[in-house]
Each structure stands twice: as C-alpha cells, then as structure tokens.
Design a protein around this motif. Structure first.
Motif, PDB file in Angstrom:
ATOM      1  N   PRO A  19       0.595  -1.522   0.198  1.00 62.56           N
ATOM      2  CA  PRO A  19      -0.306  -0.124   0.101  1.00 62.56           C
ATOM      3  C   PRO A  19       0.546   0.729   0.021  1.00 62.56           C
ATOM      4  N   THR A  21       2.538   2.562  -2.579  1.00 65.02           N
ATOM      5  CA  THR A  21       3.298   2.607  -3.697  1.00 65.02           C
ATOM      6  C   THR A  21       3.417   2.917  -4.757  1.00 65.02           C
ATOM      7  N   LYS A  23       0.163   2.420  -7.245  1.00 63.82           N
ATOM      8  CA  LYS A  23      -0.885   1.573  -7.796  1.00 63.82           C
ATOM      9  C   LYS A  23      -1.339   2.156  -8.631  1.00 63.82           C
ATOM     10  N   THR A  25      -2.299   5.417  -8.915  1.00 65.50           N
ATOM     11  CA  THR A  25      -2.092   6.522  -9.184  1.00 65.50           C
ATOM     12  C   THR A  25      -1.576   5.785 -11.122  1.00 65.50           C
ATOM     13  N   TYR A 118      -1.890   6.139   8.437  1.00 62.71           N
ATOM     14  CA  TYR A 118      -2.561   4.850   8.968  1.00 62.71           C
ATOM     15  C   TYR A 118      -2.028   5.452  10.886  1.00 62.71           C
ATOM     16  N   TYR A 156      10.337   9.379  -6.191  1.00 59.29           N
ATOM     17  CA  TYR A 156      10.206  10.588  -5.643  1.00 59.29           C
ATOM     18  C   TYR A 156       9.132  10.554  -5.215  1.00 59.29           C
TER      19      TYR A 156
HETATM   20  N1  LIG Z   1       5.414   8.592  -9.202  1.00 59.10           N
HETATM   21  C1  LIG Z   1       4.485   8.667  -8.020  1.00 59.10           C
HETATM   22  N2  LIG Z   1       5.435  10.495  -7.769  1.00 59.10           N
HETATM   23  C2  LIG Z   1       4.951  10.974  -6.013  1.00 59.10           C
HETATM   24  N3  LIG Z   1       4.159  10.786  -5.354  1.00 59.10           N
HETATM   25  C3  LIG Z   1       3.248   9.373  -6.152  1.00 59.10           C
HETATM   26  C4  LIG Z   1       3.527   9.150  -6.998  1.00 59.10           C
HETATM   27  N4  LIG Z   1       2.407   7.693  -7.609  1.00 59.10           N
HETATM   28  C5  LIG Z   1       1.816   7.769  -6.193  1.00 59.10           C
HETATM   29  N5  LIG Z   1       2.432   8.878  -5.803  1.00 59.10           N
HETATM   30  C6  LIG Z   1       1.828   9.614  -4.591  1.00 59.10           C
HETATM   31  O1  LIG Z   1       2.158   8.709  -3.427  1.00 59.10           O
HETATM   32  C7  LIG Z   1       0.548   7.862  -2.589  1.00 59.10           C
HETATM   33  C8  LIG Z   1      -0.231   6.431  -2.538  1.00 59.10           C
HETATM   34  O2  LIG Z   1      -0.068   6.790  -4.150  1.00 59.10           O
HETATM   35  P1  LIG Z   1      -1.554   5.402  -4.635  1.00 59.10           P
HETATM   36  O3  LIG Z   1      -2.811   5.832  -3.554  1.00 59.10           O
HETATM   37  O4  LIG Z   1      -1.275   5.578  -5.795  1.00 59.10           O
HETATM   38  O5  LIG Z   1      -1.051   4.131  -3.857  1.00 59.10           O
HETATM   39  P2  LIG Z   1      -1.325   2.918  -4.079  1.00 59.10           P
HETATM   40  O6  LIG Z   1      -0.358   1.969  -3.964  1.00 59.10           O
HETATM   41  O7  LIG Z   1      -2.730   2.510  -5.075  1.00 59.10           O
HETATM   42  O8  LIG Z   1      -2.301   2.058  -2.674  1.00 59.10           O
HETATM   43  P3  LIG Z   1      -3.509   1.716  -2.022  1.00 59.10           P
HETATM   44  O9  LIG Z   1      -2.252  -0.215  -1.771  1.00 59.10           O
HETATM   45  O10 LIG Z   1      -2.853   1.605   0.128  1.00 59.10           O
HETATM   46  O11 LIG Z   1      -4.243   1.796  -2.338  1.00 59.10           O
HETATM   47  C9  LIG Z   1      -0.973   9.124  -3.797  1.00 59.10           C
HETATM   48  O12 LIG Z   1      -0.168  10.395  -2.286  1.00 59.10           O
HETATM   49  C10 LIG Z   1       0.204   9.205  -4.708  1.00 59.10           C
HETATM   50  O13 LIG Z   1      -0.364  10.976  -5.412  1.00 59.10           O
END
Ligand SMILES: Nc1ncnc2c1ncn2[C@@H]1O[C@H](COP(=O)(O)OP(=O)(O)OP(=O)(O)O)[C@@H](O)[C@H]1O
Length: 156
Positions: A19, A21, A23, A25, A118, A156
């Motif tokens: 979570p 990382t 995914k 986005t 969290y 980043y």
């Molecule tokens: N390439 C990136 N550069 C900078 N920030 C990012 C990038 N990708 C994601 N983020 C930021 O990191 C945070 C987590 O992103 P995201 O919700 O896509 O993660 P996730 O892996 O889908 O989390 P989860 O499993 O909890 O749903 C968000 O605030 C998003 O804006």
C-alpha cells in the motif's frame, strides 16, 4: 496459460505492491492511456461486500478471496483489465499476461502512509512489508508461468 490468453483479445495486467507504492495512481494513468478497464480491488470489495467483515487490528476489511474471484471470472475471461491490489497470490495465474510490482523508497513510503493517518502498527507493518519485498516474492512465486514480471522502483 498460453491457451487461456489466446481467447483474450486484450491483455490483463496485474499491478501490485505494498500500500502506498502508487498502484492506483499508475493504474489510473495506464487505463487512460490504453483504454483498458481499471479494477481497484479494494473499492470493489467495499462496493460489492466481497468481504467477511472488518478487522480492527489490521484496520481493514477481511477480503473474501472466493467472492472476489467469482465476481471477476467473466470480466477476466474477456480480457482488457488492469487489476490493482496489494496482494496477488489468490488470483488464478491464468488470468494475467503481465504482472507489475511497484516498489518505493522506504522513507518516502513511511511519509506517504503517515500522511494518510495510518496508525503506528499498520504503518510499520506496511513499511516492513516493503523492506522485506513481500509482494515481490509473492508475485514471483505466484506468476512463474510465463507472464512478463516487471519491477518498478519509484524514489520520488
Ligand atoms: N509516481 C509518483 N510520484 C509521486 N507521488 C506518487 C507517485 N505515485 C503515487 N504517488 C502518491 O503516493 C500516494 C499513494 O499512491 P496510491 O494511492 O496510488 O498508492 P496505492 O499503492 O494504490 O495505495 P493503496 O494500496 O493503499 O491503495 C498518493 O498520495 C499518490 O499521489
């Protein structure tokens, strides 16, 4: 695997990782660029009640793997899906043509999950999961059948 994927006219892609990382986005951007269908498993589980209740300790729903797989079977047969979830060992291997594991620098991940509010135990569980590359190992073990497995590190 090959036999099943031949029936699909479009690929199914799995985007997994700890979570936070990125995914959702990444999957959202990929779906926009490719016109593939983005399936966020966490949202689907909530919307369709594909769970066995709430786990106070984990602070999340207890996903019912059978209900999720039954729900997705037809749409995965069709192909053209990007599946986004922080777990991957319970999906049938034949569903996916490509598996992507996202990874993030631990400090960045810690800050992201802190900003989400969290609680400490959930935060440290997830950061440890990332340090020990749990999702990467899970993906390698679960998808050894010829899918291209790609690892993306984001600092980043
Ligand atoms: N390439 C990136 N550069 C900078 N920030 C990012 C990038 N990708 C994601 N983020 C930021 O990191 C945070 C987590 O992103 P995201 O919700 O896509 O993660 P996730 O892996 O889908 O989390 P989860 O499993 O909890 O749903 C968000 O605030 C998003 O804006």
């Amino acid at each position: 695997m090959v036999k099943d994927s031949i029936k699909r006219r479009k690929p199914n892609i799995l985007v997994t990782g700890t979570p936070g990382t990125g995914k959702t986005t990444t999957s959202t951007a990929l779906a926009e660029a490719t016109q593939l269908n983005h399936i966020n498993i966490g949202d689907l589980v909530k919307e369709k009640n594909l769970h066995d209740g709430w786990d106070d300790e984990l602070d999340s729903y207890i996903l019912n793997e059978d209900l999720v797989c039954d729900e997705l079977e037809d749409v995965m047969d069709e192909g053209g899906n990007i599946v986004d979830y922080h777990g991957c060992d319970f999906f049938p291997e034949r569903w996916f043509d490509c598996v992507v594991v996202l990874q993030t620098d631990n400090t960045i991940l810690y800050d992201r999950l802190s900003r989400r509010g969290y609680k400490e135990s959930k935060l440290s569980n997830n950061v440890e999961c990332e340090i020990f590359q749990v999702l990467l190992e899970e993906a390698k073990e679960s998808y050894a059948g010829g899918q291209s497995c790609c690892i993306e590190k984001r600092y980043y």
